[in-house]
Design a protein around this motif. Structure first.
Motif, PDB file in Angstrom:
ATOM      1  N   ALA A  77      24.647  -3.897   7.159  1.00 21.72           N
ATOM      2  CA  ALA A  77      25.573  -2.933   6.567  1.00 21.72           C
ATOM      3  C   ALA A  77      25.819  -3.246   5.102  1.00 21.72           C
ATOM      4  O   ALA A  77      25.885  -2.345   4.252  1.00 21.72           O
ATOM      5  CB  ALA A  77      26.889  -2.933   7.343  1.00 21.72           C
ATOM      6  N   LEU A  78      25.952  -4.528   4.797  1.00 22.08           N
ATOM      7  CA  LEU A  78      26.183  -4.925   3.409  1.00 22.08           C
ATOM      8  C   LEU A  78      24.979  -4.588   2.544  1.00 22.08           C
ATOM      9  O   LEU A  78      25.124  -4.107   1.409  1.00 22.08           O
ATOM     10  CB  LEU A  78      26.483  -6.423   3.350  1.00 22.08           C
ATOM     11  N   GLU A  79      23.776  -4.814   3.064  1.00 24.80           N
ATOM     12  CA  GLU A  79      22.563  -4.481   2.314  1.00 24.80           C
ATOM     13  C   GLU A  79      22.486  -2.983   2.047  1.00 24.80           C
ATOM     14  O   GLU A  79      22.124  -2.544   0.955  1.00 24.80           O
ATOM     15  CB  GLU A  79      21.323  -4.954   3.084  1.00 24.80           C
ATOM     16  N   ARG A  80      22.837  -2.205   3.061  1.00 30.22           N
ATOM     17  CA  ARG A  80      22.786  -0.750   2.876  1.00 30.22           C
ATOM     18  C   ARG A  80      23.802  -0.321   1.827  1.00 30.22           C
ATOM     19  O   ARG A  80      23.530   0.523   0.974  1.00 30.22           O
ATOM     20  CB  ARG A  80      23.067  -0.047   4.202  1.00 30.22           C
ATOM     21  N   PHE A  81      24.998  -0.883   1.890  1.00 35.05           N
ATOM     22  CA  PHE A  81      26.054  -0.551   0.941  1.00 35.05           C
ATOM     23  C   PHE A  81      25.620  -0.873  -0.487  1.00 35.05           C
ATOM     24  O   PHE A  81      25.781  -0.067  -1.417  1.00 35.05           O
ATOM     25  CB  PHE A  81      27.309  -1.333   1.322  1.00 35.05           C
ATOM     26  N   GLN A  82      25.034  -2.046  -0.656  1.00 34.26           N
ATOM     27  CA  GLN A  82      24.580  -2.443  -1.991  1.00 34.26           C
ATOM     28  C   GLN A  82      23.374  -1.626  -2.442  1.00 34.26           C
ATOM     29  O   GLN A  82      23.227  -1.315  -3.624  1.00 34.26           O
ATOM     30  CB  GLN A  82      24.258  -3.941  -1.988  1.00 34.26           C
ATOM     31  N   ARG A  83      22.518  -1.269  -1.488  1.00 39.16           N
ATOM     32  CA  ARG A  83      21.350  -0.442  -1.813  1.00 39.16           C
ATOM     33  C   ARG A  83      21.793   0.909  -2.351  1.00 39.16           C
ATOM     34  O   ARG A  83      21.218   1.444  -3.309  1.00 39.16           O
ATOM     35  CB  ARG A  83      20.475  -0.252  -0.573  1.00 39.16           C
ATOM     36  N   GLU A  84      22.818   1.485  -1.729  1.00 35.13           N
ATOM     37  CA  GLU A  84      23.346   2.766  -2.195  1.00 35.13           C
ATOM     38  C   GLU A  84      23.802   2.669  -3.639  1.00 35.13           C
ATOM     39  O   GLU A  84      23.483   3.536  -4.469  1.00 35.13           O
ATOM     40  CB  GLU A  84      24.506   3.219  -1.308  1.00 35.13           C
ATOM     41  N   ALA A  85      24.530   1.616  -3.960  1.00 37.53           N
ATOM     42  CA  ALA A  85      25.039   1.453  -5.327  1.00 37.53           C
ATOM     43  C   ALA A  85      23.902   1.271  -6.320  1.00 37.53           C
ATOM     44  O   ALA A  85      23.893   1.875  -7.403  1.00 37.53           O
ATOM     45  CB  ALA A  85      25.996   0.267  -5.383  1.00 37.53           C
ATOM     46  N   ARG A  86      22.929   0.425  -5.968  1.00 32.27           N
ATOM     47  CA  ARG A  86      21.827   0.173  -6.908  1.00 32.27           C
ATOM     48  C   ARG A  86      20.988   1.421  -7.122  1.00 32.27           C
ATOM     49  O   ARG A  86      20.602   1.736  -8.258  1.00 32.27           O
ATOM     50  CB  ARG A  86      20.954  -0.971  -6.374  1.00 32.27           C
ATOM     51  N   ALA A  87      20.698   2.151  -6.024  1.00 30.81           N
ATOM     52  CA  ALA A  87      19.835   3.328  -6.146  1.00 30.81           C
ATOM     53  C   ALA A  87      20.506   4.407  -6.989  1.00 30.81           C
ATOM     54  O   ALA A  87      19.919   4.954  -7.934  1.00 30.81           O
ATOM     55  CB  ALA A  87      19.487   3.873  -4.761  1.00 30.81           C
ATOM     56  N   ALA A  88      21.749   4.736  -6.662  1.00 31.62           N
ATOM     57  CA  ALA A  88      22.430   5.808  -7.382  1.00 31.62           C
ATOM     58  C   ALA A  88      22.730   5.432  -8.823  1.00 31.62           C
ATOM     59  O   ALA A  88      22.690   6.279  -9.718  1.00 31.62           O
ATOM     60  CB  ALA A  88      23.716   6.181  -6.645  1.00 31.62           C
ATOM     61  N   SER A  89      23.042   4.171  -9.065  1.00 27.95           N
ATOM     62  CA  SER A  89      23.367   3.761 -10.437  1.00 27.95           C
ATOM     63  C   SER A  89      22.154   3.808 -11.344  1.00 27.95           C
ATOM     64  O   SER A  89      22.294   3.854 -12.574  1.00 27.95           O
ATOM     65  CB  SER A  89      23.963   2.351 -10.434  1.00 27.95           C
TER      66      SER A  89
END
Length: 724
Positions: free
Chosen positions: A50-62
């Motif tokens: 879940a943490l990886e997915r959460f961070q992936r969302e931030a990195r991808a969108a940013s």
């Protein structure tokens, strides 16, 4: 958490939440702006995936900066809570807007163009979203699309073109809050939006997003899920092996080109699918341009300004209808050449009747030299059957009964004319000699819609049968019946489903083997054909509009019909075998009831010209004071159903000035006209103000049946109140 401050963000209110995050509206105290904070739930804070997915969302969108992608400002942590700071959006998700109903086609195009543009930007950066669905598309109050939730996005090691493979496995979310399909005890999440290659667990590339967008596009256009089922296995099978119903079957307003675009986006073989979001965007933009250029331009006439302390609104109408004959048709050309490059023979269009009032339902004699028609006479108060020679001025009235009569139809030997007469209990079918004489009743129908509402007769080429619309019970829909002229017994030819209004307007094919007719489904219609020997009818058009009559070309290759499929009623042709209708070069606007001469290359039709305008009249303070009314809202089209707002400052009304009935609003003096709706379909009207003057209720039929809608007086999308 309301009122707390996290970092430099003061939490104002909770916006929503799901299994992978809770979103709050916050104030950025440093920059003084509104921001959205998305928190990873505490119970998932120690979940590595879940943490990886959460961070992936931030990195991808940013990594993306695009107006159709929600901007991510920051990712941070406080007291063990991970959060993402992102752009605050005011509006609702696309899922909320669809809500089991199709969106207006122009809205579908505008939103999907923006979504495709956003995906093109993401794919150009090597980012694949992998979770495109209506719940992950946000629609702002200004009507713009924003792509959300890059939690399943794949960050490629380097930029890749949209068609190149990015080596990732297929994943799908399981969301207990926004799951689209739920079987007992199981939330299936976005399974219904997965691509075939995602279902199979193959390596994915950007084309998986295009399939998912195609699924969402189908749902936007129809209001129905593309792939459905009670379990993930059933849905997987549909995605891999089954095609969804054609969109036009679920929403007759879907243009053929949009149906093609949806079909290409949903290709199960990605090699046949759109290869890039840019290609999909281009096709959508082209369709939007062509749709806008094809619309009938609104006619805006100068509006008089009046000053009334107290006034009434009334509708005035003027109507002229006559029969027109177009000569010089090369009828064989119709069936064999469908392109505009093929030259037509020289053609002349001649008014056949110029009498006052309405002349309706023309029918050619077998030799093509006479036309029978219905007319109300010089006084306009008694419709009867008349016959007139082509090229002559003399008109002969065949019937003199005081009851209204219509729908003349010649026998194949030219000696008799069948027609319909309004009786006290139903409508009678009569036959009268073509040279005059007493009329003979041969049958009484159970038709209850009125004499001029959808009634038509057709005499078979062998002279043995007359086809007509009727029913045997008030509890069943109308069907097509064949009346034997030898036994005067009837045989039912069609039996529409019980929820249909019925079938009407039959026309025998020139060889007598088929009957074409119109089928009415809750006030919208399409053309069907059925063998005269019986069998299942075959649907020929999929417009879901209104029809104004149909006729076979003499060679039987095509059917010419009147329809409002492009706004006002015009003449169209469609191959008898099926295909896309094309508009005729004659007929113009408000052309009805086409009829062909068996010989002589002639086409007759009724042409009408009318408009309805809104007038304003002062209510006099005394019986002795009178002021003449003035024309307040007027055009060459129909302006109807006016109502003042409670404070008298605005007027709402229905109008066809944009090509179809829509709801319009203006100031009390007729100025500042604004169109409030864009259904572009039949029968939208009866606007009524709410007591507070903030909303307007009206009825419309975007799905073929009447429902009540409410729209804000200041504009915005209509909200459906009822579902038939």
């Amino acid at each position: 958490m309301i009122g707390q401050t996290i970092s430099h963000y003061r939490i104002l209110e909770k916006l929503g939440g799901g299994g992978m995050g809770v979103v709050y509206k916050v104030e950025d105290t440093k920059l003084g702006r509104l921001v959205a904070l998305k928190f990873l739930p505490k119970e998932l804070a120690r979940d590595r995936h879940a943490l990886e997915r959460f961070q992936r969302e931030a990195r991808a969108a940013s990594a993306l900066n695009h107006p159709s992608i929600c901007t991510v400002y920051d990712i941070d942590e406080q007291d063990g809570q991970q959060f993402i700071a992102m752009e605050f959006l005011d509006g609702q998700t696309l899922k909320y807007h669809i809500a089991d109903k199709p969106l207006a086609i122009d809205q579908v195009l505008e939103l999907c163009i923006e979504i495709a543009d956003g995906l093109d930007a993401a794919h150009a950066e090597g980012i694949i979203h992998r979770d495109i669905k209506p719940a992950n598309i946000f629609v702002t109050k200004r009507g713009h699309a924003k792509i959300l939730d890059f939690g399943l996005a794949k960050l490629a090691p380097e930029r890749q073109r949209a068609g190149e493979v990015v080596g990732v496995s297929g994943l799908a979310t399981v969301d207990t809050v926004e799951g689209h399909l739920t079987s007992p005890g199981t939330a299936l999440g976005t399974v219904a939006y997965m691509s075939p290659e995602q279902v199979r667990g193959e390596d994915l590339d950007a084309r998986t997003d295009l399939f998912s967008l195609g699924v969402a596009l189908y749902e936007m256009a129809t209001g129905k899920p593309t792939f459905s089922g009670n379990t993930s296995g059933v849905i997987f099978d549909a995605i891999l092996n089954r095609a969804p119903p054609p969109p036009v079957r679920l929403n007759p307003m879907v243009p053929a080109e949009l149906e093609r675009i949806i079909g290409k986006a949903l290709e199960k073989d990605r090699r046949l699918r759109y290869q890039s979001a840019a290609d999909l965007r281009t096709d959508l933009q082209r369709l939007k341009r062509d749709s806008e250029s094809a619309r009938i331009a609104a006619v805006a006439a100068p509006l008089p300004r009046g000053r009334w302390l107290l006034s009434l609104l009334a509708v005035g109408a003027a109507v002229v209808m006559s029969t027109i004959v177009a000569t010089g048709w090369k009828l064989g050309w119709f069936a064999h050449h469908r392109t505009s490059e093929v030259a037509q023979a020289p053609m002349s269009v001649i008014p056949f009747t110029t009498f006052p009032g309405r002349q309706l339902l023309p029918a050619f004699s077998p030799d093509g030299n006479q036309i029978a028609f219905a007319w109300g006479g010089w006084s306009g108060d008694n419709f009867g059957i008349y016959v007139k020679l082509v090229g002559a001025e003399t008109t002969v009235r065949l019937t003199t009964h005081p009851a209204a009569e219509c729908c003349p139809e010649w026998s194949q030997d030219g000696r008799s004319i069948a027609f319909m007469r309004d009786l006290e209990h139903g409508i009678g079918i009569f036959v009268v000699p073509a040279l005059g004489g007493p009329a003979r009743k041969i049958y009484t129908t159970h038709w209850k819609w009125g004499l001029f509402y959808f009634t038509t007769l057709s005499w078979s080429p062998d002279g043995k049968f007359i086809a007509f619309g009727d029913r045997t019970s008030p509890d069943e829909p109308y069907g097509i019946f064949l009346l034997s002229l030898e036994t005067l017994q009837t045989r039912r030819l069609t039996s529409p489903p019980s929820h249909f209004t019925g079938d009407y307007g039959p026309a025998f094919s020139p060889d007598g083997k088929m009957v074409a007719f119109a089928r009415n489904v809750k006030e919208v219609e399409d053309i069907y054909v059925v063998p005269t020997s019986g069998g299942d009818p075959r649907q020929l058009t999929f417009d879901g509009r209104l029809l104004g009559g149909l006729a076979w070309t003499p060679d039987g290759g095509e059917i010419v019909f009147s329809s409002n499929r492009a706004g006002g009623f015009g003449l169209w042709r469609v191959p008898a075998s099926g295909g896309t209708p094309e508009r005729l070069a004659v007929g113009g606007v408000n052309a009805f009831r086409p009829a062909f001469s068996p010989v002589g290359h002639r086409l007759a039709y009724s042409q009408s010209s009318w408009n309805e305008n809104i007038w304003q009249m002062e209510i006099p303070a005394s019986a002795h004071r009178t002021t003449p009314p003035i024309k307040l809202i007027y055009s060459t089209m129909q302006e109807e159903g006016p109502q003042f707002s409670l404070d008298g400052s605005k007027i709402v009304f229905q109008s066809t000035r944009s090509g179809n009935y829509e709801i319009w609003m203006c100031d009390r003096d007729g100025s500042n006209l604004v169109r409030l709706t864009s259904f572009r379909g039949p029968l939208t009207g009866t606007p009524r103000w709410s007591p507070d003057g903030q909303q307007i209720a009206f009825d419309s039929r975007p799905e073929g049946h009447a429902d009540i809608f409410v729209i804000q007086a200041e504009g915005g999308p209509p909200r459906r109140i009822t579902r038939d």
